[in-house]
Design a protein around this motif. Structure first.
Motif, PDB file in Angstrom:
ATOM      1  N   TYR A  48       0.847  -1.208   0.000  1.00  0.00           N
ATOM      2  CA  TYR A  48       0.000   0.000   0.000  1.00  0.00           C
ATOM      3  C   TYR A  48       0.876   1.251   0.000  1.00  0.00           C
ATOM      4  O   TYR A  48       1.858   1.333   0.729  1.00  0.00           O
ATOM      5  N   THR A  49       0.508   2.201  -0.840  1.00  0.00           N
ATOM      6  CA  THR A  49       1.177   3.496  -0.883  1.00  0.00           C
ATOM      7  C   THR A  49       0.124   4.587  -1.021  1.00  0.00           C
ATOM      8  O   THR A  49      -0.802   4.470  -1.825  1.00  0.00           O
ATOM      9  N   SER A  50       0.251   5.646  -0.226  1.00  0.00           N
ATOM     10  CA  SER A  50      -0.688   6.768  -0.330  1.00  0.00           C
ATOM     11  C   SER A  50       0.092   8.070  -0.299  1.00  0.00           C
ATOM     12  O   SER A  50       1.167   8.160   0.290  1.00  0.00           O
ATOM     13  N   THR A  51      -0.464   9.066  -0.949  1.00  0.00           N
ATOM     14  CA  THR A  51       0.168  10.377  -1.004  1.00  0.00           C
ATOM     15  C   THR A  51      -0.823  11.436  -0.548  1.00  0.00           C
ATOM     16  O   THR A  51      -1.983  11.455  -1.002  1.00  0.00           O
ATOM     17  N   ASP A  52      -0.393  12.283   0.368  1.00  0.00           N
ATOM     18  CA  ASP A  52      -1.216  13.393   0.841  1.00  0.00           C
ATOM     19  C   ASP A  52      -0.519  14.701   0.498  1.00  0.00           C
ATOM     20  O   ASP A  52       0.675  14.872   0.764  1.00  0.00           O
ATOM     21  N   MET A  53      -1.277  15.620  -0.083  1.00  0.00           N
ATOM     22  CA  MET A  53      -0.740  16.925  -0.458  1.00  0.00           C
ATOM     23  C   MET A  53      -1.454  18.006   0.342  1.00  0.00           C
ATOM     24  O   MET A  53      -2.689  18.056   0.377  1.00  0.00           O
ATOM     25  N   GLY A  54      -0.670  18.856   0.989  1.00  0.00           N
ATOM     26  CA  GLY A  54      -1.261  19.933   1.765  1.00  0.00           C
ATOM     27  C   GLY A  54      -0.591  21.264   1.456  1.00  0.00           C
ATOM     28  O   GLY A  54       0.586  21.320   1.098  1.00  0.00           O
ATOM     29  N   ASP A  55      -1.361  22.335   1.593  1.00  0.00           N
ATOM     30  CA  ASP A  55      -0.833  23.668   1.309  1.00  0.00           C
ATOM     31  C   ASP A  55      -1.616  24.680   2.139  1.00  0.00           C
ATOM     32  O   ASP A  55      -2.836  24.560   2.305  1.00  0.00           O
ATOM     33  N   LYS A  56      -0.900  25.668   2.677  1.00  0.00           N
ATOM     34  CA  LYS A  56      -1.555  26.711   3.469  1.00  0.00           C
ATOM     35  C   LYS A  56      -0.961  28.060   3.092  1.00  0.00           C
ATOM     36  O   LYS A  56       0.256  28.246   3.144  1.00  0.00           O
ATOM     37  N   ARG A  57      -1.820  28.986   2.715  1.00  0.00           N
ATOM     38  CA  ARG A  57      -1.385  30.321   2.321  1.00  0.00           C
ATOM     39  C   ARG A  57      -2.203  31.370   3.070  1.00  0.00           C
ATOM     40  O   ARG A  57      -3.411  31.221   3.248  1.00  0.00           O
ATOM     41  N   LYS A  58      -1.507  32.431   3.484  1.00  0.00           N
ATOM     42  CA  LYS A  58      -2.183  33.492   4.215  1.00  0.00           C
ATOM     43  C   LYS A  58      -1.680  34.845   3.738  1.00  0.00           C
ATOM     44  O   LYS A  58      -0.473  35.052   3.593  1.00  0.00           O
ATOM     45  N   TYR A  59      -2.623  35.755   3.503  1.00  0.00           N
ATOM     46  CA  TYR A  59      -2.299  37.119   3.091  1.00  0.00           C
ATOM     47  C   TYR A  59      -3.016  38.078   4.047  1.00  0.00           C
ATOM     48  O   TYR A  59      -4.158  37.828   4.450  1.00  0.00           O
ATOM     49  N   ALA A  60      -2.336  39.159   4.401  1.00  0.00           N
ATOM     50  CA  ALA A  60      -2.921  40.106   5.345  1.00  0.00           C
ATOM     51  C   ALA A  60      -2.540  41.537   4.978  1.00  0.00           C
ATOM     52  O   ALA A  60      -1.445  41.792   4.462  1.00  0.00           O
ATOM     53  N   TYR A  61      -3.455  42.436   5.250  1.00  0.00           N
ATOM     54  CA  TYR A  61      -3.210  43.875   5.052  1.00  0.00           C
ATOM     55  C   TYR A  61      -3.683  44.597   6.300  1.00  0.00           C
ATOM     56  O   TYR A  61      -4.765  44.311   6.829  1.00  0.00           O
ATOM     57  N   GLN A  62      -2.889  45.539   6.793  1.00  0.00           N
ATOM     58  CA  GLN A  62      -3.250  46.279   7.991  1.00  0.00           C
ATOM     59  C   GLN A  62      -2.925  47.754   7.806  1.00  0.00           C
ATOM     60  O   GLN A  62      -1.875  48.108   7.273  1.00  0.00           O
TER      61      GLN A  62
END
Length: 277
Positions: free
Chosen positions: A7-21
């Motif tokens: 058995y082989t599995s692949t998980d892809m994750g990504d997190k992006r954050k943009y902010a203006y103040q």
């Protein structure tokens, strides 16, 4: 990537954050005021699922002649997977004399499940798509004393939090606790530097009492934590830092010995020492 025999599995994750103040400052009759507006967007993806959060934050603060300080903030979150939420926070402090200051704060917050908590990864963590956001209400009250002959202060603060639907690990998944969890305690802090001396000392101690809503302590939260550090500025370009931190014993669950229910075990405390130059 998770690999096991056959058995082989692949998980892809990504997190992006943009902010203006943006901040606006105004001074009138020795009263300093500020107004802050912030916009945030965060996108968290896990394989083919995406969770978007767009937020608006506003804060107003006023300083009355360096004696009374008031800050109030409000936040609105629009989430693509969970219902929208509005939260607020306020803190107030007051100098009673040149040495004593009282401070307090009160606020509410919300924490959405992460995509990993919702959808898991590989064969080792299945996740739980039925998770609900955590909701909390927190207050604290403290007093600070500034030393007359030392550059520094000592502070004592009591705190209390009530958390509804607290997200907790449960074997290879996660659940919402059915009862409201309580976290309360006291925090002591110290900062001291003798005048004309290149030495600065900082220390802290926190006692925390927790309840998962059934009378048991929350897992992975030690009752006692402490730290002490010293910084010596030998020259403009050279400093020596040393410190010691202590993390007390804490409860956890053993899912290997008891795979169906997770036996409660106590992990020992430990001390960490570091020296840097």
């Amino acid at each position: 990537v998770y690999v096991s025999p056959g058995y082989t599995s692949t998980d892809m994750g990504d997190k992006r954050k943009y902010a203006y103040q943006t901040d606006y400052f105004l001074t009138h009759d020795n009263n300093d005021q500020h107004l802050t507006l912030a916009l945030e967007t965060e996108q968290e993806s896990h394989n083919s699922t995406t969770m978007d959060t767009r937020s608006v934050v506003t804060e107003y603060g006023i300083n009355f002649s360096d004696t009374y300080h008031i800050n109030a903030a409000a936040r609105y979150d629009h989430n693509s997977l969970f219902k929208d939420a509005a939260t607020s926070h306020v803190n107030v402090s007051s100098w009673l004399s040149d040495a004593w200051r009282l401070h307090t704060s009160m606020g509410e917050g919300i924490k959405n499940p992460t995509t990993v908590e919702l959808f898991g990864y590989g064969l080792t963590y299945s996740g739980n798509v039925n998770l609900r956001p955590e909701e909390n209400f927190t207050w604290d009250l403290g007093a600070e004393y500034s030393f007359e002959y030392l550059e520094g202060y000592i502070d004592a603060t009591v705190f209390h939090s009530r958390i509804d639907s607290l997200i907790s690990s449960y074997g290879s998944s996660a659940i919402n606790l059915t009862s409201a969890a309580q976290i309360q305690g006291i925090e002591l802090s110290l900062v001291a530097s003798p005048p004309g001396n290149a030495l600065k000392l900082t220390g802290s101690y926190t006692y925390t009492d927790t309840d998962d809503g059934t009378g048991q302590a929350l897992t992975r939260r030690p009752a006692h934590m402490a730290s002490l550090s010293a910084i010596y500025q030998y020259s403009d370009k050279t400093s020596i830092t040393s410190g010691v931190s202590y993390r007390g014993s804490r409860d956890d669950q053993d899912w290997v010995t008891c795979p169906s229910s997770g036996c409660r075990v106590t992990l020992p405390g430990y001390t960490l020492t570091n020296i840097a130059a």
